[in-house]
Design a protein around this motif. Structure first.
Motif, PDB file in Angstrom:
ATOM      1  N   ASN A  45      -1.324 -14.638   9.859  1.00 33.40           N
ATOM      2  CA  ASN A  45      -2.242 -13.686   9.700  1.00 33.40           C
ATOM      3  C   ASN A  45      -2.474 -12.727   9.673  1.00 33.40           C
ATOM      4  N   ILE A  46      -1.755 -11.996   9.784  1.00 31.85           N
ATOM      5  CA  ILE A  46      -1.965  -9.889   9.890  1.00 31.85           C
ATOM      6  C   ILE A  46      -1.324  -9.766   8.623  1.00 31.85           C
ATOM      7  N   ILE A  47      -0.230 -10.855   8.336  1.00 32.99           N
ATOM      8  CA  ILE A  47       0.200  -9.865   7.072  1.00 32.99           C
ATOM      9  C   ILE A  47      -0.742 -11.119   5.394  1.00 32.99           C
ATOM     10  N   THR A  48      -1.227 -11.789   5.600  1.00 33.35           N
ATOM     11  CA  THR A  48      -1.863 -12.847   4.889  1.00 33.35           C
ATOM     12  C   THR A  48      -3.353 -11.676   4.640  1.00 33.35           C
ATOM     13  N   GLY A  49      -3.332 -10.911   5.699  1.00 38.14           N
ATOM     14  CA  GLY A  49      -4.611  -9.981   5.823  1.00 38.14           C
ATOM     15  C   GLY A  49      -6.245 -10.926   6.342  1.00 38.14           C
ATOM     16  N   TYR A  50      -5.497 -11.916   7.247  1.00 41.20           N
ATOM     17  CA  TYR A  50      -6.683 -12.650   6.918  1.00 41.20           C
ATOM     18  C   TYR A  50      -6.912 -12.055   8.624  1.00 41.20           C
ATOM     19  N   LEU A  51      -6.587 -11.058   9.816  1.00 47.78           N
ATOM     20  CA  LEU A  51      -6.745 -10.690  10.568  1.00 47.78           C
ATOM     21  C   LEU A  51      -6.337  -8.557  10.905  1.00 47.78           C
ATOM     22  N   PRO A  52      -6.727  -8.671  11.101  1.00 46.67           N
ATOM     23  CA  PRO A  52      -6.220  -7.039  11.274  1.00 46.67           C
ATOM     24  C   PRO A  52      -5.373  -6.660  12.506  1.00 46.67           C
ATOM     25  N   SER A  53      -5.170  -6.169  12.260  1.00 47.95           N
ATOM     26  CA  SER A  53      -3.513  -5.625  13.339  1.00 47.95           C
ATOM     27  C   SER A  53      -4.153  -4.799  14.273  1.00 47.95           C
ATOM     28  N   THR A  54      -3.736  -4.563  15.713  1.00 47.53           N
ATOM     29  CA  THR A  54      -4.503  -3.203  16.457  1.00 47.53           C
ATOM     30  C   THR A  54      -3.519  -2.248  15.807  1.00 47.53           C
ATOM     31  N   SER A  55      -2.294  -2.229  15.401  1.00 46.14           N
ATOM     32  CA  SER A  55      -1.772  -0.897  15.057  1.00 46.14           C
ATOM     33  C   SER A  55      -0.282  -1.616  14.341  1.00 46.14           C
ATOM     34  N   GLY A  56       0.504  -0.380  13.834  1.00 51.02           N
ATOM     35  CA  GLY A  56       1.549  -0.899  13.211  1.00 51.02           C
ATOM     36  C   GLY A  56       1.057  -1.085  11.571  1.00 51.02           C
ATOM     37  N   THR A  57       2.668  -1.600  11.057  1.00 51.16           N
ATOM     38  CA  THR A  57       1.542  -1.173   9.392  1.00 51.16           C
ATOM     39  C   THR A  57       2.352  -2.801   8.886  1.00 51.16           C
ATOM     40  N   VAL A  58       1.762  -3.585   7.648  1.00 52.89           N
ATOM     41  CA  VAL A  58       2.719  -4.468   7.012  1.00 52.89           C
ATOM     42  C   VAL A  58       2.518  -4.631   5.852  1.00 52.89           C
ATOM     43  N   LYS A  59       3.164  -3.985   4.809  1.00 53.71           N
ATOM     44  CA  LYS A  59       3.585  -3.944   3.622  1.00 53.71           C
ATOM     45  C   LYS A  59       4.848  -5.109   2.752  1.00 53.71           C
ATOM     46  N   VAL A  60       3.733  -5.352   1.352  1.00 53.73           N
ATOM     47  CA  VAL A  60       3.773  -6.359   0.946  1.00 53.73           C
ATOM     48  C   VAL A  60       4.818  -6.101  -0.626  1.00 53.73           C
ATOM     49  N   ASP A  61       5.547  -5.669  -0.821  1.00 50.17           N
ATOM     50  CA  ASP A  61       6.138  -5.043  -2.331  1.00 50.17           C
ATOM     51  C   ASP A  61       5.586  -3.673  -2.244  1.00 50.17           C
TER      52      ASP A  61
END
Length: 315
Positions: A45-61
């Motif tokens: 859900n964090i990867i898809t943008g449905y939930l925000p993370s508390t910390s850290g990063t997710v990058k797609v392309d």
């Protein structure tokens, strides 16, 4: 294609995802495993943008989900465990609705929908109400909606849950076909399915990654001793006695009779030393031919149980 770094998600004092990092390469099918409550769905859900993370990063392309959410979502198709279908629409009406939500140009919608329905096997059902479809075909509709907009990444959460064996085989076939041009994260509790489809697996437990590699390498990492399944023609008791005398053999036992004076045996070495050469010469010396020999490796189920129950981390 997907880069997850130091990702953490907290709900008050509860840490659902605890500082996890992993990458998914372009064109790869990654199996994402874990018991209930491990943090799989939260991560997806964090990867898809449905939930925000508390910390850290997710990058797609190369795009960060926090700073460029629209760019990330444009590149992701998501099939949740329970697809959000409007059952009072026909298949075509529903996919047109999803196309509009994804800003697919009007002139491209008809052709794209036709291609997707052909790919997932919905062409003959395009005029039927979603509510009148079997669960297997509703799952195909969910997969079709994830493909609208031709995303480069697919996130599939339990795509075959509740399906019968025939439907599971069909959905697997579709997923494999999709992987030729897309990057896929597949979450599933059906471990043979992951083993059959995925090139690499990440196992998460209690919010942390406990294993990450190909199933074959994970098996080797957890099971250092060599295990062999062997079929030998010769007197069973004497064969076992001779093999147990070989330096490095931990145990040897007959598992079944496969023919006249031929038995299948399970053998395990004391270390990861390859004892096949010693075995060959010992049997040749006695005139007992080895007609089959193959490694006996841990299954994905064995690996999953081992790392989840023991909390063992595999490098």
């Amino acid at each position: 294609m997907i880069e997850i770094k130091n990702l953490t998600k907290k709900y008050g004092q509860v840490v659902a995802v605890n500082n996890i990092s992993f990458n998914v390469n372009k064109g790869e099918i990654l199996g994402f495993l874990g018991p209930n409550g491990a943090g799989k769905s939260t991560t997806m859900n964090i990867i898809t943008g449905y939930l925000p993370s508390t910390s850290g990063t997710v990058k797609v392309d190369g795009y960060d989900i926090m700073t460029h959410p629209a760019e990330v979502k444009r590149r992701i198709g998501y099939l949740p465990e329970a697809p959000p279908l409007y059952r009072d629409m026909t298949v075509t009406e529903y996919l047109k609705f999803v196309s509009n939500l994804n800003y697919v140009p009007k002139k491209k919608q008809k052709g794209q929908m036709a291609d997707i329905m052909e790919l997932v096997g919905l062409t003959d059902h395009r005029k039927r109400l979603v509510d009148n479809l079997s669960k297997g075909y509703r799952q195909r509709v969910g997969l079709a909606q994830a493909l609208i907009g031709n995303p480069e990444v697919l996130i599939l959460d339990e795509p075959t849950v509740g399906l019968d064996p025939r439907q599971i085989i069909e959905i697997r076939r579709v997923i494999k076909a999709l992987a030729k041009e897309r990057t896929i994260i597949l979450s599933s509790h059906i471990l043979p399915e992951v083993s059959a489809i995925c090139e690499r697996v990440v196992i998460i437990n209690k919010g942390v990654i406990v294993a990450e590699d190909t199933p074959e390498r994970l098996s080797m990492g957890l099971d250092r001793a060599m295990k062999l399944s062997i079929t030998i023609v010769g007197p069973k008791d004497k064969v076992i006695e001779a093999v147990k005398k070989i330096d490095g053999v931990k145990y040897m036992e007959a598992s079944s009779k496969t023919g006249e004076n031929a038995y299948k045996y399970m053998l395990e070495s004391q270390t990861e030393e390859d004892i096949r050469e010693k075995l060959f010469f010992a049997m040749a010396e006695n005139g007992w031919p080895i007609i089959e020999i193959k490694p006996s490796v841990m299954t994905l189920e064995d690996i999953f149980i081992s790392v989840v129950t023991k909390g063992q981390e595999v490098q």
